[in-house]
Design a protein around this motif. Sequence first.
Motif, mmCIF file in Angstrom:
data_model
loop_
_atom_site.group_PDB
_atom_site.id
_atom_site.type_symbol
_atom_site.label_atom_id
_atom_site.label_comp_id
_atom_site.label_asym_id
_atom_site.label_seq_id
_atom_site.Cartn_x
_atom_site.Cartn_y
_atom_site.Cartn_z
ATOM 1 N N ILE A 112 1.484 -1.685 -0.431
ATOM 2 C CA ILE A 112 -0.210 -0.065 0.378
ATOM 3 C C ILE A 112 0.928 0.506 -0.241
ATOM 4 O O ILE A 112 2.112 1.163 0.263
ATOM 5 N N GLY A 113 0.348 1.778 -0.160
ATOM 6 C CA GLY A 113 1.809 3.897 -0.538
ATOM 7 C C GLY A 113 0.558 4.349 -1.862
ATOM 8 O O GLY A 113 -0.030 4.440 -2.376
ATOM 9 N N ILE A 114 1.614 5.398 -2.035
ATOM 10 C CA ILE A 114 1.856 6.526 -3.312
ATOM 11 C C ILE A 114 3.145 5.776 -4.017
ATOM 12 O O ILE A 114 4.102 6.306 -4.194
ATOM 13 N N GLY A 115 2.170 6.026 -5.494
ATOM 14 C CA GLY A 115 3.205 5.719 -5.950
ATOM 15 C C GLY A 115 3.541 7.214 -7.391
ATOM 16 O O GLY A 115 2.876 7.850 -7.186
ATOM 17 N N LEU A 116 5.121 7.074 -6.987
ATOM 18 C CA LEU A 116 5.105 9.127 -7.901
ATOM 19 C C LEU A 116 5.581 8.841 -9.643
ATOM 20 O O LEU A 116 5.313 10.017 -9.848
ATOM 21 N N PHE A 117 5.783 7.776 -10.016
ATOM 22 C CA PHE A 117 5.837 7.417 -11.625
ATOM 23 C C PHE A 117 4.637 6.688 -12.594
ATOM 24 O O PHE A 117 4.266 5.859 -11.697
ATOM 25 N N GLY A 301 -4.907 6.483 1.676
ATOM 26 C CA GLY A 301 -4.884 6.178 0.747
ATOM 27 C C GLY A 301 -4.074 7.752 -0.131
ATOM 28 O O GLY A 301 -3.480 8.650 0.450
ATOM 29 N N PRO A 302 -4.448 7.764 -1.923
ATOM 30 C CA PRO A 302 -3.487 9.032 -2.887
ATOM 31 C C PRO A 302 -3.732 9.969 -2.520
ATOM 32 O O PRO A 302 -2.779 11.253 -2.580
ATOM 33 N N LEU A 598 -5.459 -2.714 -1.892
ATOM 34 C CA LEU A 598 -6.431 -2.371 -2.475
ATOM 35 C C LEU A 598 -5.366 -0.943 -3.479
ATOM 36 O O LEU A 598 -5.930 -0.250 -2.049
ATOM 37 N N GLY A 599 -4.752 -0.472 -3.825
ATOM 38 C CA GLY A 599 -4.580 0.360 -4.116
ATOM 39 C C GLY A 599 -5.263 1.436 -5.364
ATOM 40 O O GLY A 599 -6.728 0.957 -6.198
ATOM 41 N N PHE A 600 -5.569 2.666 -5.260
ATOM 42 C CA PHE A 600 -6.128 3.682 -6.106
ATOM 43 C C PHE A 600 -6.468 3.028 -8.129
ATOM 44 O O PHE A 600 -7.710 3.492 -8.511
ATOM 45 N N LEU A 601 -4.944 1.897 -8.405
ATOM 46 C CA LEU A 601 -5.874 1.307 -9.947
ATOM 47 C C LEU A 601 -6.012 0.352 -9.897
ATOM 48 O O LEU A 601 -6.315 -0.418 -10.972
ATOM 49 N N THR A 602 -6.923 -0.102 -8.902
ATOM 50 C CA THR A 602 -7.267 -2.167 -9.036
ATOM 51 C C THR A 602 -8.846 -2.015 -9.067
ATOM 52 O O THR A 602 -9.804 -0.696 -8.943
#
Length: 640
Positions: A112-117, A301-302, A598-602
Amino acid sequence: MQSPCLKKVTELCLSACWPDPLHKQSEEHHRTISDSGSTSAACRRDFAATTSSSIFPNTEFTNHESLPSLQESFTDFTKVYSKYHETEQVDQIRAKEYSHLSQSNHTCLDYIGIGLFSSSQLHKHESSPQVSSDFPFFSVSYKTGSLKTQLLHGGQESELESAMSNRIMEFLNISANDYSMVFTANRTSAFKLVAESYPFKTSRKLLTVYDYESEAVEGMINSSEKRGAKVMAAEFSWPRLRIQSAKLRKMVVSKRKKKKKRGLFVFPVHSRITGSRYPYVWMTMAQENGWHVLVDACALGPKDMDSFGLSLFQPDFLISSFYKICGENPSGFACLFVKKSVVSVLEISTSTGIVNLVPAKQLLQIAGDSSGTDTELEQICRLGMQLDALGTASSFSGLISNHTTQATRLKQERSERAEEAANWEEIETSSEIWSSEKHANLMKDENSRSSGNGDLEVVCRGLDLVDSLGLMMITNRARYLINWLVSSLRKLKHPNSEGIPLVKIYGPKIKFDRGPALAFNVYDWKGEKVEPILIQKLADRNNISLSYGFLHHIWFSDKYTDEKRRILEKREGGVKGTGANKFKAKSDLGITVVTAALGFLTNFEDVYRLWAFVAQFLDADFVEKERWRYTALNQKTVEV
């Protein structure tokens, strides 16, 4: 089937879910909050009831072959959550910017976390012959020194680091006027830095609120104990794992009238394992009773920081982490934010964990570009040797070395290629981050841009895409998916007379405001738990990435005594519960669980695939079949 209250409750949630506990409002404002809070509570209940009654109503699945197809399930899903279609922009972004998730048929649910790119940002340009397509945008190099000194006086910050910190603080809505920030190697390093600098001699206590074992928190506890801290922890009531409020309140509230700093209160906002969300009022209570507050925002979340209310609570420390690319490159760094008014109370300590960001591709590009100056080429040689000595990213160091050996040859060729270089008006580069103003000006709009005053502005496309979606879309999408998954898993029952549930879920079940994380275990038809590590391995063979964790600090009332004996297990390497180790011995008892995040792209297919995979355990021989298949495949590989 969509609740008419759902839209309204979403709009009310930010203002009513966590009413301001710090300030006294007017009676009119109180009535507004009270009315909206009442409506919010009713809509939350309606949401849970609708989900429970509408996901495969009056149906139990006892055979994995009887599960409805992906398309059938999605059709039913969108009937229950009709507003899911309003999140189609996420699917478009996933297809365009993160195509590797679909091309690899990979379901990523293990962190879980936040992606930079974004993935497309990495692969948009043709890679240079010397650099593989998965080459990182930057590397990190460790530096030693005191956290307090770094915060007070700073260091020589590169243009890249300055631009990156500005972008992250903007994304998290954190003001540079109120907080200072350092980059750390990871979340564990950030926690350890605080533990090694916090004045435990005068503020003796460390109080944590975690329902699961965390390497970062364990590291903080160990460092704090060595420095004389008295360690305490919140407990969580079985079976829903809610905070034991009476016990925590007793630990937080001071009986003394004198406002003396009591210690450090570490609050995670919500559990990254079970998805439990915790009332923000605990932060207020801690602050009012003389605690310094550290907020662990790594599980947010993001866009959750938009609803966090940072300006309202003003924690003394905040830790957040970022990875590079979702599903492709989970490496990255963590950020430790320290309130400027608190820096003076920290102690000088020599510790590790603070890092520099090294713009790897910039060096490679300059080395391969004959228009670079002699000074730039000499810097490449020097920096290459420094990075090699530091042992920073061995592949990176090797590539730098290859380029530095070409520096002399490039300088000799300069005069011959000067005319050709002068005509290079349009430069297509594979670099994602540039800290050279000259090169930044040559970039059009892809990976970095000049802010107009000579400062570099880093383009973190992953963050930009999240900003374009907004809090409501991301939150609603995750809410629909996680609640469908919970409901569907609970429909799986073993085909015997007892109807033993296949899955046991820990923490919140179907709930409007649960987090997008899930802790569960799978049980066979005899009621015996299937080992989480085995489930993880089998899932990995099915291209589903899961993780596992250890729930602890669980409190059982008297009526659950038998259940306590049956389900609690001892963590490997635990200590005996006597003397000074009594606290650790207590935390060594818990439950090992499978976890999914679950991430924001799930998307729906991801959660459906997990559901269908877990359903295979309804077959009493599934594990044995997989074990035989795995052995057979290995033997075949050896023979070949």
